[in-house]
Scaffold this active site. Structure first.
Site, PDB file in Angstrom:
ATOM      1  N   ASP A 184      11.904 -14.496 -33.480  1.00  0.00           N
ATOM      2  CA  ASP A 184      11.779 -14.738 -31.896  1.00  0.00           C
ATOM      3  C   ASP A 184      10.839 -13.791 -31.181  1.00  0.00           C
ATOM      4  O   ASP A 184      10.697 -14.232 -30.123  1.00  0.00           O
ATOM      5  CB  ASP A 184      13.276 -13.998 -31.236  1.00  0.00           C
ATOM      6  N   HIS A 185      10.240 -12.853 -31.766  1.00  0.00           N
ATOM      7  CA  HIS A 185       9.098 -12.026 -31.126  1.00  0.00           C
ATOM      8  C   HIS A 185       7.677 -12.578 -31.253  1.00  0.00           C
ATOM      9  O   HIS A 185       7.301 -12.848 -30.357  1.00  0.00           O
ATOM     10  CB  HIS A 185       9.411 -10.591 -31.664  1.00  0.00           C
ATOM     11  N   ASP A 204      16.331  -3.597 -33.694  1.00  0.00           N
ATOM     12  CA  ASP A 204      15.901  -3.796 -32.421  1.00  0.00           C
ATOM     13  C   ASP A 204      17.159  -3.072 -31.482  1.00  0.00           C
ATOM     14  O   ASP A 204      18.224  -3.171 -31.814  1.00  0.00           O
ATOM     15  CB  ASP A 204      16.110  -5.379 -32.129  1.00  0.00           C
ATOM     16  N   ARG A 220      12.322  -3.931 -19.619  1.00  0.00           N
ATOM     17  CA  ARG A 220      11.398  -2.826 -19.814  1.00  0.00           C
ATOM     18  C   ARG A 220      10.456  -2.992 -18.809  1.00  0.00           C
ATOM     19  O   ARG A 220       9.813  -4.195 -18.912  1.00  0.00           O
ATOM     20  CB  ARG A 220      11.066  -2.494 -21.291  1.00  0.00           C
ATOM     21  N   SER A 255      11.995   1.243 -27.807  1.00  0.00           N
ATOM     22  CA  SER A 255      12.193   0.299 -29.122  1.00  0.00           C
ATOM     23  C   SER A 255      12.502   1.063 -30.054  1.00  0.00           C
ATOM     24  O   SER A 255      12.428   2.258 -30.221  1.00  0.00           O
ATOM     25  CB  SER A 255      11.051  -0.521 -29.104  1.00  0.00           C
ATOM     26  N   ARG A 272      11.219   0.366 -32.984  1.00  0.00           N
ATOM     27  CA  ARG A 272       9.915  -0.167 -33.921  1.00  0.00           C
ATOM     28  C   ARG A 272       9.565   1.030 -34.685  1.00  0.00           C
ATOM     29  O   ARG A 272       9.325   2.116 -34.484  1.00  0.00           O
ATOM     30  CB  ARG A 272       8.694  -0.815 -33.364  1.00  0.00           C
TER      31      ARG A 272
HETATM   32  C1  MIC Z   1      11.199  -4.296 -27.408  1.00  0.00           C
HETATM   33  O1  MIC Z   1      11.932  -4.690 -26.727  1.00  0.00           O
HETATM   34  O2  MIC Z   1      10.610  -3.347 -27.518  1.00  0.00           O
HETATM   35  C2  MIC Z   1      11.345  -5.067 -29.082  1.00  0.00           C
HETATM   36  C3  MIC Z   1       9.833  -5.604 -29.311  1.00  0.00           C
HETATM   37  O3  MIC Z   1      12.526  -5.732 -29.250  1.00  0.00           O
HETATM   38  C4  MIC Z   1      11.508  -3.497 -29.903  1.00  0.00           C
HETATM   39  C5  MIC Z   1      11.556  -3.910 -31.464  1.00  0.00           C
HETATM   40  C6  MIC Z   1      10.104  -4.045 -31.837  1.00  0.00           C
HETATM   41  O4  MIC Z   1       9.180  -3.356 -31.384  1.00  0.00           O
HETATM   42  O5  MIC Z   1       9.880  -5.053 -32.633  1.00  0.00           O
HETATM   43  C7  MIC Z   1      12.896  -3.169 -29.558  1.00  0.00           C
HETATM   44  O6  MIC Z   1      13.391  -3.085 -28.726  1.00  0.00           O
HETATM   45  O7  MIC Z   1      13.534  -2.280 -30.667  1.00  0.00           O
HETATM   46 FE1  SF4 Z   2      12.905  -9.449 -27.579  1.00  0.00          FE
HETATM   47 FE2  SF4 Z   2      13.129  -6.935 -27.210  1.00  0.00          FE
HETATM   48 FE3  SF4 Z   2      12.366  -8.265 -25.132  1.00  0.00          FE
HETATM   49 FE4  SF4 Z   2      14.958  -8.353 -25.844  1.00  0.00          FE
HETATM   50  S1  SF4 Z   2      13.928  -6.484 -25.221  1.00  0.00           S
HETATM   51  S2  SF4 Z   2      13.699  -9.996 -25.307  1.00  0.00           S
HETATM   52  S3  SF4 Z   2      14.502  -8.169 -28.062  1.00  0.00           S
HETATM   53  S4  SF4 Z   2      11.276  -8.212 -26.929  1.00  0.00           S
END
Ligand code: MIC
Ligand code: SF4
Length: 653
Positions: A64-65, A119, A379, A531, A533
């Protein structure tokens, strides 16, 4: 003594430790989820463990990313994920099926179970009474291998909801109110548990929105009771058998309590550049808006998009605004396509975007220079949208739709449109054909961009190096390891992605770190928020970072640092932070011995004359010659650090 919802679920999954706030805890994990940006590393790590298949009740791998396919890289990752999932007994949700948290809630989450996801928004599952926790990919790999998840028992905060929401005020406004009160670090070491008569007035998508964005509080997770509303939702998803009732005992004891009167809430907005800079929409006057984006795992449910369609129906998007709408799942997309809501949204002038993270992670839809973008995601960190000088406001779908119509940030109550009353459907549209079942024996296909996960050797007795960077408070993982369409395709290639560490804050950081063969980072409060990550630890590890010395750490990032053998140290005397300039040389002797003996650590500081470097450095201050450092680490954490990280640790047990 009675138990809270969280305590009930955790106690049924206890694999070690005790339910005492602050105690180390091991929790059995029933379900895991991964997404593509963190998943490739998680499965490479799982493969390295040499097991024939996963040992969980259910594991799902989502794509999905990284759905923008500029070249072969993302598609190669998807193919690797599909084949590795098939081989090891993991269900695979194909690109286009939707955002992991939305799909998991609809199709797989179960009240009373535990879910570990790579995540940070995994807590979305708390909306149906699941203990759902975000973690680094390596922790999820360990859970897939059947190991319990280790954490510190959080304090349980009760958020007592009374009354019911007024028209045009919605779940997003509730969580923004919690963020306003608690801030982005207010949830650290806590589980946020919702209770009170207001709960039964909230539908499951609304509860999921609140639990989802609890991640921005830094909370371990958020959870709602599982009640008749939960049962009706699961029934409508053809999953009545997955329901069980879970509620807190009347005499449950909470570490803290707060009350929110839902009827007193108004539409709110989180202003640039933090989710806790919350103001009333009505008070932000005359803000011209260039872009409105509706979607993300926070606000892209069937309920959200029906609400948006209701507001847009028969009206046109303001000519100065680009409106994008991304349904959270294929189920949502199919349902709004059938009942005409999608047609209303498209007719108003919206750009219909893929069912994926998309704009939320900077995969497209970057605003123009200095642009103002109003979004329904969670975010709004500086630069995350892809445009450094853009200002992102986080709002409810109601406020977003109203804003798209007027071209100004608009309180939806001001439009004189009759309110929309959501009646949860008795039957959702079920089609799981984009979730592929495992097929043992599948050959794993790896593209050339997929590189093995680097490892660190055991901790050496002495550490020495330069303070390569000194940061302020609330540094996010987006600051440490940026995402976006250019960097995300490198998530399976640590040597390549390492070049982007701190790229937004200090583009010379990676080069300097490599040249100096590593060193230290000094951070402020809440270092590593945001996140899950693990690349925000893995890539600095690759660059040779030995320790991060901060005033405090965010939970998931701290765990990731430990997993990759980087010491998360804190100041015994926080005032010492001011005395260490960037560029100083640090020497720490006998560190392994100190860790083994659970003793504080001493760092000798030397500053070469004129060597103290720029940003954030305390100019003109005399640095302390000796710095006393401490740590909040369990016995297991210290063992992991001493052997050089979790991969070394698991291969020795
Ligand atoms: C995000 O919202 O920052 C992400 C991308 O979903 C991350 C995970 C990632 O960096 O792959 C998260 O929230 O953990
Ligand atoms: Fe995707 Fe992270 Fe954004 Fe949720 S907050 S939509 S998991 S990138």
């Amino acid at each position: 003594m009675g138990l809270t919802v969280a305590e009930k679920i955790i106690s049924r999954h206890l694999a070690g430790g005790e339910l005492k706030r602050g105690s180390p805890l091991a929790v059995r994990i029933d379900q895991t989820l991964t997404q593509d940006a963190t998943g490739t590393m998680a499965y490479l790590q799982f493969e390295a463990m040499g097991l024939p298949r996963v040992r969980t009740e259910l594991s799902v791998s989502y794509v999905d990313h990284n759905t923008l396919q500029n070249d072969f890289m993302n598609m190669d990752d998807h193919r690797y994920l599909q084949t590795v999932a098939a081989r090891y007994g993991v269900k695979f949700s194909r690109a286009g099926n939707g955002i992991c948290h939305q799909v998991h809630l609809e199709r797989f989450g179960k009240p009373g179970t535990t879910l570990l996801g790579s995540d940070s928004h995994t807590p979305t599952g708390g909306g149906i009474g699941q203990i759902a926790i975000g973690a680094g990919g390596l922790d999820v790999a360990c859970a897939m291998a059947g190991q319990p998840f280790h954490l510190t028992m959080p304090g349980i905060v009760k958020v007592h909801l009374t009354g019911s929401l007024n028209a045009f005020v919605s779940a997003k406004d509730i969580i923004l109110e919690v963020l306003r009160r608690l801030t982005v670090k207010g949830g650290a070491g806590k589980i946020i548990e919702y209770a009170g008569p207001g709960v039964s007035t909230l539908s499951i998508p609304e509860r999921a929105t609140i639990a989802n964005m609890g991640a921005e509080l830094g909370a371990t997770t958020s959870v709602f009771p599982s009640d008749t509303v939960t049962r009706a939702f699961l029934q409508a998803q053809d999953r009545a058998a997955d329901w069980q009732e879970i509620s807190a005992d009347p005499d449950a004891v909470y570490a803290e309590e707060m009350t929110i009167d839902l009827a007193a809430l108004e539409p709110l907005a989180a202003c640039p550049h933090m989710p806790d800079i919350v103001k009333k929409v009505a008070e932000i006057k005359d803000l011209r808006v260039d872009q409105v984006l509706i979607g993300s795992c926070t606000n892209s449910s069937y309920k959200d998009l029906l609400t948006v369609a209701h507001l847009l129906q028969g009206r046109k998007v303001h000519p100065a605004v680009s409106l994008g709408v991304a349904p959270g799942s294929r189920q949502v997309l199919a349902m709004i396509a059938r009942n005409g809501a999608l047609a209303a949204i498209a007719a108003a002038g919206a750009r219909i975007l893929e069912s994926a993270c998309g704009f939320c992670i900077g995969m497209g839809q970057a605003p123009g220079s200095g642009g103002v973008s109003v979004r329904t995601n969670n975010r709004n960190f500086k630069g995350r949208s892809g445009t450094k000088d853009a200002g992102i406001y986080l709002v409810s779908p109601e406020t977003a739709a109203a804003t798209a119509l007027t071209g100004y940030l608009t309180d939806p109550r001001a439009l004189n449109i009759p309110p929309f009353k959501f009646a949860p459907p008795e039957q959702y549209l079920i089609d799981d054909s984009m979730v592929l079942e495992p097929a043992p024996g599948t050959e794993i296909i790896r593209g050339p961009n997929i590189k093995p996960c680097p490892r660190r050797g055991p901790l050496t007795a002495d550490l020495a190096g330069e303070v390569l960077l000194k940061t302020g408070d609330n540094i996010t993982t987006d600051d440490i390891m940026p995402a976006g369409s250019k960097v995300l395709p490198l998530r399976s290639n640590v040597p390549a992605i390492a070049n982007f560490v701190f790229a937004g804050l200090d583009p010379s950081f990676a080069g300097r770190a490599l040249e100096k063969k590593g060193g230290f980072i000094i951070g402020g409060e809440n270092y590593g928020q945001g996140s899950s990550r693990e690349h925000a630890a893995l890539a600095p590890m690759y660059l040779g970072i030995r320790a991060v010395i901060a005033k405090s750490f965010a939970r998931i990032h701290k765990a990731n640092l430990i997993n990759f053998g980087i010491l998360p140290l804190t100041f015994v005397n926080p005032a010492d932070y001011a005395g260490i300039p960037q560029g100083a040389e640090l020497k720490i002797a006998n560190i392994t011995a100190a860790l083994k003996a659970k003793k504080n650590i001493f760092a000798d500081i030397a500053v070469s004359s004129g060597g103290a470097a720029p940003s954030g450095a305390a100019q003109g201050q005399t640095p302390a010659a000796r710095l006393e450092l401490t740590y909040d680490l369990s016995d297991r954490d210290r063992e992991i650090l001493i052997v050089g990280g979790m991969l070394n640790y698991v291969s020795q047990i």
